[in-house]
Design an enzyme around this catalytic site. Sequence first.
Site, PDB file in Angstrom:
ATOM      1  N   LYS B  72       0.792  -1.220  -0.101  1.00 14.51           N
ATOM      2  CA  LYS B  72      -0.033  -0.112   0.053  1.00 14.51           C
ATOM      3  C   LYS B  72       0.844   1.125  -0.075  1.00 14.51           C
ATOM      4  O   LYS B  72       0.523   2.184  -1.032  1.00 14.51           O
ATOM      5  CB  LYS B  72      -0.929  -0.124   1.225  1.00 14.51           C
ATOM      6  N   THR B  74       4.176   1.454  -0.766  1.00 15.22           N
ATOM      7  CA  THR B  74       4.803   1.557  -2.224  1.00 15.22           C
ATOM      8  C   THR B  74       3.843   2.101  -3.402  1.00 15.22           C
ATOM      9  O   THR B  74       4.456   2.780  -4.152  1.00 15.22           O
ATOM     10  CB  THR B  74       5.248   0.130  -2.524  1.00 15.22           C
ATOM     11  N   ARG B  95       1.980   8.307   7.030  1.00 16.85           N
ATOM     12  CA  ARG B  95       2.624   8.095   8.170  1.00 16.85           C
ATOM     13  C   ARG B  95       4.059   8.004   8.492  1.00 16.85           C
ATOM     14  O   ARG B  95       4.629   7.660   7.584  1.00 16.85           O
ATOM     15  CB  ARG B  95       1.825   6.817   9.059  1.00 16.85           C
ATOM     16  N   LYS B 106      10.297  -5.649  10.812  1.00 18.11           N
ATOM     17  CA  LYS B 106       9.873  -5.119   9.528  1.00 18.11           C
ATOM     18  C   LYS B 106      11.262  -4.302   8.896  1.00 18.11           C
ATOM     19  O   LYS B 106      11.149  -4.614   7.608  1.00 18.11           O
ATOM     20  CB  LYS B 106       8.885  -3.908   9.478  1.00 18.11           C
ATOM     21  N   ALA B 274      -3.652   1.634  13.649  1.00 23.99           N
ATOM     22  CA  ALA B 274      -4.938   1.624  12.994  1.00 23.99           C
ATOM     23  C   ALA B 274      -5.979   0.575  13.463  1.00 23.99           C
ATOM     24  O   ALA B 274      -6.980   0.436  13.058  1.00 23.99           O
ATOM     25  CB  ALA B 274      -4.492   0.966  11.496  1.00 23.99           C
ATOM     26  N   PHE B 302      -4.428  -0.604   7.421  1.00 21.93           N
ATOM     27  CA  PHE B 302      -5.181  -1.972   7.095  1.00 21.93           C
ATOM     28  C   PHE B 302      -5.960  -1.868   5.706  1.00 21.93           C
ATOM     29  O   PHE B 302      -5.682  -0.932   4.998  1.00 21.93           O
ATOM     30  CB  PHE B 302      -6.018  -2.354   8.313  1.00 21.93           C
ATOM     31  N   PHE B 382       3.487  -8.502  -8.967  1.00 25.92           N
ATOM     32  CA  PHE B 382       4.577  -9.333  -8.590  1.00 25.92           C
ATOM     33  C   PHE B 382       5.200 -10.142  -9.561  1.00 25.92           C
ATOM     34  O   PHE B 382       4.225 -10.413 -10.495  1.00 25.92           O
ATOM     35  CB  PHE B 382       3.852 -10.299  -7.362  1.00 25.92           C
ATOM     36  N   TRP B 410       6.921  -0.824  -7.828  1.00 27.72           N
ATOM     37  CA  TRP B 410       8.022  -1.451  -7.106  1.00 27.72           C
ATOM     38  C   TRP B 410       9.386  -1.590  -8.020  1.00 27.72           C
ATOM     39  O   TRP B 410      10.415  -1.153  -7.731  1.00 27.72           O
ATOM     40  CB  TRP B 410       7.583  -2.494  -6.335  1.00 27.72           C
TER      41      TRP B 410
END
Lengths: 558, 558
Positions: B72, B74, B95, B106, B274, B302, B382, B410
């Site tokens: 999201k 990205t 954010r 992460k 969230a 989310f 992807f 990406w």
Amino acid sequence: MSTLPSDLEIARAARIRPIEEIAAAAGINPDALEQYGRYKGKIDPTRLDAPPPAGKVVLVSAMSPTPAGEGKSTTTVGLADSLARAGHKVMIALREPSLGPVLGMKGGATGGGYSQVLPMDEINLHFTGDFHAITSANNALMALVDNHIYQGNTLNIDPRRMTFKRVLDMNDRALREIVIGLGGPSQGVPRQDGFDITVASEIMAVFCLATDITDLRERLGRITFGYTYDRTPVTVADLGVQGALTLLLKEAIKPNLVQTIAGTPALVHGGPFANIAHGCNSLIATQTARRLADIVVTEAGFGADLGAEKFMDIKARIGGLAPSAVVVVATVRALKMQGGVAKARLTQPDLAALEAGVVNLQRHIHNVEKFGVTPVVAINRFSSDSAEELDWLLAWCAAEGVPAAVADVWGRGGGGDGGDELAALVAGAVAGPNSFRHLYSLGLSVEDKIRTIVQEIYGADGVDFSVPALKRLADIERNGWSSLPVCMAKTQYSFTDDASRLGAPKGFTIHVRDLLPKTGAGFIVALTGAVMTMPGLPAVPAALRMDVDADGNPVGLT
Amino acid sequence: MSTLPSDLEIARAARIRPIEEIAAAAGINPDALEQYGRYKGKIDPTRLDAPPPAGKVVLVSAMSPTPAGEGKSTTTVGLADSLARAGHKVMIALREPSLGPVLGMKGGATGGGYSQVLPMDEINLHFTGDFHAITSANNALMALVDNHIYQGNTLNIDPRRMTFKRVLDMNDRALREIVIGLGGPSQGVPRQDGFDITVASEIMAVFCLATDITDLRERLGRITFGYTYDRTPVTVADLGVQGALTLLLKEAIKPNLVQTIAGTPALVHGGPFANIAHGCNSLIATQTARRLADIVVTEAGFGADLGAEKFMDIKARIGGLAPSAVVVVATVRALKMQGGVAKARLTQPDLAALEAGVVNLQRHIHNVEKFGVTPVVAINRFSSDSAEELDWLLAWCAAEGVPAAVADVWGRGGGGDGGDELAALVAGAVAGPNSFRHLYSLGLSVEDKIRTIVQEIYGADGVDFSVPALKRLADIERNGWSSLPVCMAKTQYSFTDDASRLGAPKGFTIHVRDLLPKTGAGFIVALTGAVMTMPGLPAVPAALRMDVDADGNPVGLT
């Protein structure tokens, strides 16, 4: 002095120059400066086009502190301003204030009156985030340690023998003694714990003694955070997280550039406790200042028995510094307190009390001379001081053969003429010969190092080690830590370990109740009494007076 | 995709421009910009020479998240870069990442591949210190509260009924359940307590919903931190410290300006959870971006059932925003997981699973339409996606009448041609008509607001309130909080409150087990399951891979 506006009012009324102007005037090439807002900057020493450290170091220390206040930071700022006014190329190196006390009692810690560093509100609040980075690194370490124990504890860490705590830059009494890891098997492993204030973190001490980022990483790796079940020390390097902690500190380690009201450049960087640590700004800041200025004015916490001794035997040793002069700040009020006068009666002239209390100053002066450095007495003037008292004190100094001057850097400012005489004396001392030496050699045993300090500096007959302290001395020997210097944690109010014994007591013994090896910082703390590592808030905290106005300007910082 | 360099390698190889260039190109007058290092800046909205907010808002949301990853952030970055490439005046509002998860799992949270915001290492570490300021304000409040209790408790606060915790920006399992104030009468008043992660602090939610510093101060004052012994709510204003907390946040509240790899300006500011909060960047950042750009691309946490609903009913309501388009990010992999395929088998083409899982996307699309806003589907490509699967999904969207495009932001970047088609569709949606409406009116009871959300958005038959929740509903009524909007805390993995029920389930009930009034933020949190407000670290934390090289460059952020 009550007719003067508040420190915040003076600070806000001052003409403040863009930080790039201050940097340019200090000889800092633009690509070594990183701005943080309009009036703060970080200096990257690795990008600095300047020769190796060569500036002379003037250490501002003091007689034994009293509740009357000595004004050491104010004198540091004012002296530097006066030296700059006299044409010297000068730079200040100071500690950063801790947020906890700002919200509690102090309101602020950036000098006072017309001798302040600016912007005072930002420096007193989050500044450039260095203390937050240190808090994060400290707490990341402890989260990783408790996680290691939770995930199987392959290092065999004994949760009952942890020697490292989490920290917050806050005065928070309720966190002094806590139990963590409650809630059952999925929430951690229960153990007794507590939080210290950030300035008490060993990572703060490491940060302030590191010579560069590589040395920082190595020192972080050497921190002992606890012991295994078979009592072997466990270090950050054993856990393998010195890299992550260094990463968290990579921006913070760059010194912060600000300015005084008079426009003198100041590096304000780091701020370890002066009891369980050495109480000086970062070595990197001091050395960076020495690359840029001919004279660097810096300070150390508490009186000369603690601050100056640690500066000489810990910081100067690690940094290869030879201080050229030590300013001993004294006030008529504080000397009268040392002579037995209560705080409420300090505004009344009292020559007899002054004469009785001057022995405190005398011992500090003689102590400075033991390091082979010239002392200069700065008499920080208060409006209640009588001419007779000031004259007596100047005459006493003359009789002792110690250069001394009355300074009014608070009311008139070093940028005014308040510190001209003092600056001339300091400049003279700096130009003179210097035979700096450490008080003790690192080859002495820890016991003998402590004995040397206690006898030579405090004037004690000897030292008494508690049973736990003796046991710890044996551990230190066994773990190979004997060659570290000693960091004394003693009350700042007395040469003895009893805060109520003022003046220059004789015929006493110092009681060492415990020893704390700080293997990352690289010193052994000797505890001679209860040391508060997490302060509390008073009944009416300063925070209750603080606010912002409708334009976002600060209110209530003093 | 494994042939691509790591995110950190791409970020470090990118040409990054001085922040004053980015600011100038974005139309920011120099005196509204405060630099924080070379590549970060804070914007002071009160000094900004720009018209009131008028830019159109594009909200990037998503189908229900899966462990396969949706991308999201990205997509948000790449879409904005593509819109800029097409000639639109665009700005991103995102954010800030939380440090705790960066050190844990992460590694970083600033987009990925060629669609990242820079400087990724600094944004992921301390950035400009906003989260540290929020941590300080939160913990100052709790130190002041516990000090108030210790100093006599004139407010009659019941230590057993505190609803506010201390926080750290750290994943620290051992602090979830603790006991504080131990050690006897001089150390505080013992009570059960715990730490949350900073993003879970109500002060974070307040920070992100405040319209300016005056509103921030008022919201801080309205925070309820506990109850008296006679069960009356006690607020920050009762304690009188809203001014001090605002002072601690006065710099942090200014939005942070950074840039994407393609040079698009981005405001990265604030980051509430969230689940127990609304999961969007600060309202001040979004509104500042709307003053500077024609199109503002922002995101919510989310899937659209949680993030988009809260954006519409909480943030958009407070800010008077009308989003012009909602991008729903979907991936072939995630849709196949929604169709029942295990993560390990996602690289195999499976049209049947895609067809079975697309109902999840369908419900999210229909939900967006309920707010009167045009949905656009972004299929985040992807390398394992087959042409057949992508074609089927595009055809399905066409049959549904929803604009959709495959994006490869990406691998190719929005600055390349990876998002051109998506950008064209979004630009079309933004230019079209808009009939934005909130899902419910604030006049409804809290119970009816919850019922509306679970029936209209989740597709539930109804809602079941636990006995404690029913009691809390009565308290909310009695305390006059009924007109607040609702903030649902539900698993992000399912439309139901059971994380294992994928797709678009029917015939279920949502169970509300408790309600948490957040009177400062201005919403009532409805808890529908266990919500983790202090994460733990994994067995092998990301911190173990992190380091700096000899030049101080970051290593191991991913």
